[in-house]
Design a protein around this motif. Structure first.
Motif, PDB file in Angstrom:
ATOM      1  N   ILE A 112       0.830  -1.202   0.000  1.00  0.00           N
ATOM      2  CA  ILE A 112       0.000   0.000   0.000  1.00  0.00           C
ATOM      3  C   ILE A 112       0.867   1.256   0.000  1.00  0.00           C
ATOM      4  CG2 ILE A 112      -1.795   1.243   1.231  1.00  0.00           C
ATOM      5  CD1 ILE A 112      -2.780  -1.336   2.336  1.00  0.00           C
ATOM      6  N   PHE A 115       2.051   1.744  -3.373  1.00  0.00           N
ATOM      7  CA  PHE A 115       0.993   2.275  -4.235  1.00  0.00           C
ATOM      8  C   PHE A 115       0.804   3.773  -4.013  1.00  0.00           C
ATOM      9  CE2 PHE A 115      -3.634   3.162  -4.707  1.00  0.00           C
ATOM     10  CZ  PHE A 115      -3.629   3.176  -6.086  1.00  0.00           C
ATOM     11  N   HIS A 118       3.436   5.388  -5.861  1.00  0.00           N
ATOM     12  CA  HIS A 118       3.143   5.415  -7.284  1.00  0.00           C
ATOM     13  C   HIS A 118       2.164   6.532  -7.628  1.00  0.00           C
ATOM     14  CE1 HIS A 118       2.124   3.957 -11.331  1.00  0.00           C
ATOM     15  NE2 HIS A 118       0.870   4.182 -10.996  1.00  0.00           N
ATOM     16  N   LEU A 119       1.137   6.667  -6.826  1.00  0.00           N
ATOM     17  CA  LEU A 119       0.158   7.738  -7.032  1.00  0.00           C
ATOM     18  C   LEU A 119       0.835   9.104  -7.021  1.00  0.00           C
ATOM     19  CD1 LEU A 119      -3.128   7.013  -5.027  1.00  0.00           C
ATOM     20  CD2 LEU A 119      -2.840   7.335  -7.480  1.00  0.00           C
ATOM     21  N   SER A 120       1.742   9.241  -6.076  1.00  0.00           N
ATOM     22  CA  SER A 120       2.440  10.509  -5.933  1.00  0.00           C
ATOM     23  C   SER A 120       3.368  10.776  -7.118  1.00  0.00           C
ATOM     24  CB  SER A 120       3.233  10.511  -4.627  1.00  0.00           C
ATOM     25  OG  SER A 120       3.980  11.690  -4.513  1.00  0.00           O
ATOM     26  N   HIS A 123       1.048  10.076 -10.805  1.00  0.00           N
ATOM     27  CA  HIS A 123      -0.226  10.775 -10.990  1.00  0.00           C
ATOM     28  C   HIS A 123      -0.291  12.086 -10.220  1.00  0.00           C
ATOM     29  CE1 HIS A 123      -1.816   7.198 -12.994  1.00  0.00           C
ATOM     30  NE2 HIS A 123      -1.232   6.486 -12.048  1.00  0.00           N
ATOM     31  N   ARG A 124       0.770  12.358  -9.519  1.00  0.00           N
ATOM     32  CA  ARG A 124       0.855  13.631  -8.799  1.00  0.00           C
ATOM     33  C   ARG A 124      -0.294  13.818  -7.801  1.00  0.00           C
ATOM     34  NH1 ARG A 124       5.643  15.322  -8.763  1.00  0.00           N
ATOM     35  NH2 ARG A 124       6.698  14.388 -10.516  1.00  0.00           N
ATOM     36  N   PHE A 125      -0.738  12.714  -7.255  1.00  0.00           N
ATOM     37  CA  PHE A 125      -1.822  12.793  -6.280  1.00  0.00           C
ATOM     38  C   PHE A 125      -1.317  12.315  -4.924  1.00  0.00           C
ATOM     39  CE2 PHE A 125      -5.664  11.350  -4.087  1.00  0.00           C
ATOM     40  CZ  PHE A 125      -6.499  12.454  -4.276  1.00  0.00           C
ATOM     41  N   GLU A 126      -1.396  13.206  -3.937  1.00  0.00           N
ATOM     42  CA  GLU A 126      -0.865  12.888  -2.603  1.00  0.00           C
ATOM     43  C   GLU A 126      -1.948  12.250  -1.749  1.00  0.00           C
ATOM     44  OE1 GLU A 126       2.420  12.248  -1.004  1.00  0.00           O
ATOM     45  OE2 GLU A 126       2.395  13.629  -2.732  1.00  0.00           O
ATOM     46  N   LEU A 127      -1.906  10.947  -1.692  1.00  0.00           N
ATOM     47  CA  LEU A 127      -2.949  10.200  -0.993  1.00  0.00           C
ATOM     48  C   LEU A 127      -2.957  10.493   0.509  1.00  0.00           C
ATOM     49  CD1 LEU A 127      -5.137   8.033  -1.383  1.00  0.00           C
ATOM     50  CD2 LEU A 127      -3.392   6.324  -0.890  1.00  0.00           C
ATOM     51  N   ASP A 128      -4.150  10.621   1.057  1.00  0.00           N
ATOM     52  CA  ASP A 128      -4.324  10.838   2.491  1.00  0.00           C
ATOM     53  C   ASP A 128      -4.874   9.567   3.140  1.00  0.00           C
ATOM     54  OD1 ASP A 128      -5.013  11.540   5.029  1.00  0.00           O
ATOM     55  OD2 ASP A 128      -6.214  13.280   4.484  1.00  0.00           O
TER      56      ASP A 128
ATOM     57  N   GLU B  99      -9.049  16.944  -1.349  1.00  0.00           N
ATOM     58  CA  GLU B  99      -9.654  17.428  -0.112  1.00  0.00           C
ATOM     59  C   GLU B  99      -9.685  18.949  -0.051  1.00  0.00           C
ATOM     60  OE1 GLU B  99      -8.484  15.289   3.526  1.00  0.00           O
ATOM     61  OE2 GLU B  99      -7.126  14.158   2.251  1.00  0.00           O
ATOM     62  N   LEU B 107      -9.080   8.102 -12.678  1.00  0.00           N
ATOM     63  CA  LEU B 107      -7.746   7.581 -12.889  1.00  0.00           C
ATOM     64  C   LEU B 107      -7.800   6.209 -13.550  1.00  0.00           C
ATOM     65  CD1 LEU B 107      -5.589   9.468 -11.816  1.00  0.00           C
ATOM     66  CD2 LEU B 107      -5.066   7.770 -10.078  1.00  0.00           C
ATOM     67  N   GLU B 111      -1.566  -0.117 -12.335  1.00  0.00           N
ATOM     68  CA  GLU B 111      -0.983  -0.282 -11.004  1.00  0.00           C
ATOM     69  C   GLU B 111      -2.088  -0.505  -9.968  1.00  0.00           C
ATOM     70  OE1 GLU B 111       3.164  -0.215  -9.984  1.00  0.00           O
ATOM     71  OE2 GLU B 111       2.194   0.468 -11.844  1.00  0.00           O
ATOM     72  N   PHE B 115      -2.868  -3.622  -7.539  1.00  0.00           N
ATOM     73  CA  PHE B 115      -3.054  -3.468  -6.098  1.00  0.00           C
ATOM     74  C   PHE B 115      -4.338  -4.146  -5.638  1.00  0.00           C
ATOM     75  CE2 PHE B 115      -4.840  -0.786  -2.639  1.00  0.00           C
ATOM     76  CZ  PHE B 115      -4.000  -1.272  -1.650  1.00  0.00           C
ATOM     77  N   TYR B 135      -8.926   9.762  -1.151  1.00  0.00           N
ATOM     78  CA  TYR B 135      -8.841  11.157  -0.747  1.00  0.00           C
ATOM     79  C   TYR B 135      -7.384  11.592  -0.664  1.00  0.00           C
ATOM     80  CZ  TYR B 135     -13.778  10.976   0.399  1.00  0.00           C
ATOM     81  OH  TYR B 135     -15.128  10.853   0.325  1.00  0.00           O
ATOM     82  N   GLY B 136      -7.169  12.847  -0.998  1.00  0.00           N
ATOM     83  CA  GLY B 136      -5.806  13.356  -0.940  1.00  0.00           C
ATOM     84  C   GLY B 136      -5.740  14.768  -1.498  1.00  0.00           C
ATOM     85  N   ILE B 137      -4.539  15.151  -1.891  1.00  0.00           N
ATOM     86  CA  ILE B 137      -4.337  16.491  -2.440  1.00  0.00           C
ATOM     87  C   ILE B 137      -3.913  16.378  -3.903  1.00  0.00           C
ATOM     88  CG2 ILE B 137      -3.111  18.672  -2.179  1.00  0.00           C
ATOM     89  CD1 ILE B 137      -4.838  17.973   0.218  1.00  0.00           C
ATOM     90  N   CYS B 138      -4.611  17.082  -4.753  1.00  0.00           N
ATOM     91  CA  CYS B 138      -4.322  17.009  -6.177  1.00  0.00           C
ATOM     92  C   CYS B 138      -3.075  17.832  -6.518  1.00  0.00           C
ATOM     93  CB  CYS B 138      -5.513  17.488  -7.010  1.00  0.00           C
ATOM     94  SG  CYS B 138      -5.735  19.282  -7.007  1.00  0.00           S
ATOM     95  N   GLU B 139      -2.586  17.616  -7.717  1.00  0.00           N
ATOM     96  CA  GLU B 139      -1.356  18.262  -8.163  1.00  0.00           C
ATOM     97  C   GLU B 139      -1.420  19.782  -8.038  1.00  0.00           C
ATOM     98  OE1 GLU B 139      -0.443  17.282 -12.171  1.00  0.00           O
ATOM     99  OE2 GLU B 139       1.524  18.238 -12.121  1.00  0.00           O
ATOM    100  N   ARG B 142      -1.394  21.057  -4.530  1.00  0.00           N
ATOM    101  CA  ARG B 142      -0.112  20.732  -3.913  1.00  0.00           C
ATOM    102  C   ARG B 142       0.914  21.823  -4.220  1.00  0.00           C
ATOM    103  NH1 ARG B 142       2.265  15.140  -5.829  1.00  0.00           N
ATOM    104  NH2 ARG B 142       4.254  15.051  -4.710  1.00  0.00           N
TER     105      ARG B 142
END
Lengths: 145, 145
Positions: A112, A115, A118-120, A123-128, B99, B107, B111, B115, B135-139, B142
């Motif tokens: 996880i 993964f 990988h998202l970061s 896809h430039r997405f910072e998972l929370d 968020e 997406l 990958e 998962f 959930y997270g922060i988009c590019e 960020r």
DNA sequence: TTGCGTGCAAAGGTTTTGCATGGCA
DNA sequence: TGCCATGCAAAACCTTTGCACGCAA
């Protein structure tokens, strides 16, 4: 500039707070609803008021001692003791929720974390991880149904 | 064996459902609470019962037409029309929600499918891509924040 | 002594359920 | 005609707030 957040509320050390903290700490790694917590102390014969639990737990969240999960709109919020050190990043801890039986499952898994990486990266997405819940069917329900 | 889930509920095409669906579809990309939706139809002078909205929207979530968000425990749930196309290939398509700005990001990524496979194989958890929101922060946010 | 903490009661707000009626197929 | 959908009223539910009293510092 930020440490105020933790100290600002600096409150009294009441008996209820100490008991609450001791209990949560002793059960590190599991999650509770406010109702669960109240049930425990009622069962022990030394109840703590529901309102007090709400307020103390909320305060601990502010202090970074406890993590709050709002899993679903309608179900009660879940809390988990995480202590002071880890409060930075629970990178490899995630939650799965069964759509059938409603069970909440803690998952520790490097896959996880990978993964998330990988998202970061791609896809430039910072998972929370705190907010994100994986919905699906748990092992038990999968066999049963 | 599983496609039942989508068809099983296959219900009548009532006037309320058609109107609801048309409205949500026309507002694709924005999110509503049940209260928002009710307000709209009341404003138009052709109200739909709150209970009906709850039931129809829930059904659309099951059908994969609408995505449900649990923003916070105490606030009303949010819904958003996402259409049928995305649910066509549920294996590699997932949804990320920022968020900060609230953006919904579709997406496509192998990958993720891998998962999902891992979750199934090693943790015996059958992930439901339609229901799960990352959930997270988009590019954009960020960089900005 | 000061003021926060506690806990009961009650309110607030969202979502669900019971039930009679109405509409789709 | 049979069955599902609708919608009103009421219940269920979690959480917050008001307020008087108690306890920590």
């Amino acid at each position: 500039m930020q440490e105020n957040k933790i100290v600002a509320r600096g409150g009294y050390h009441t008996r209820q707070r100490e008991r609450l903290l001791a209990y949560l700490e002793s059960m590190e790694g599991t999650h509770f609803t406010v109702s669960d917590i109240c049930d425990h102390f009622r069962a022990v014969g030394d109840a703590i008021g529901t309102t007090t639990v709400y307020r103390q737990v909320e305060r601990m969240v502010d202090e970074g001692l406890v993590q709050k999960y709002h899993i679903d709109a309608n179900t009660p919020a879940c809390f988990e003791y995480i202590g002071k050190k880890q409060s930075a990043d629970p990178v490899s801890c995630f939650h799965c929720k069964c759509e059938k039986c409603g069970a909440l499952i803690h998952l520790h898994c490097d896959e996880i974390a990978a993964f998330k990486e990988h998202l970061s990266e791609h896809h430039r997405f910072e998972l929370d991880p705190v907010r994100t819940v994986f919905y699906g069917i748990c092992e038990h329900c999968r066999m049963a149904g």
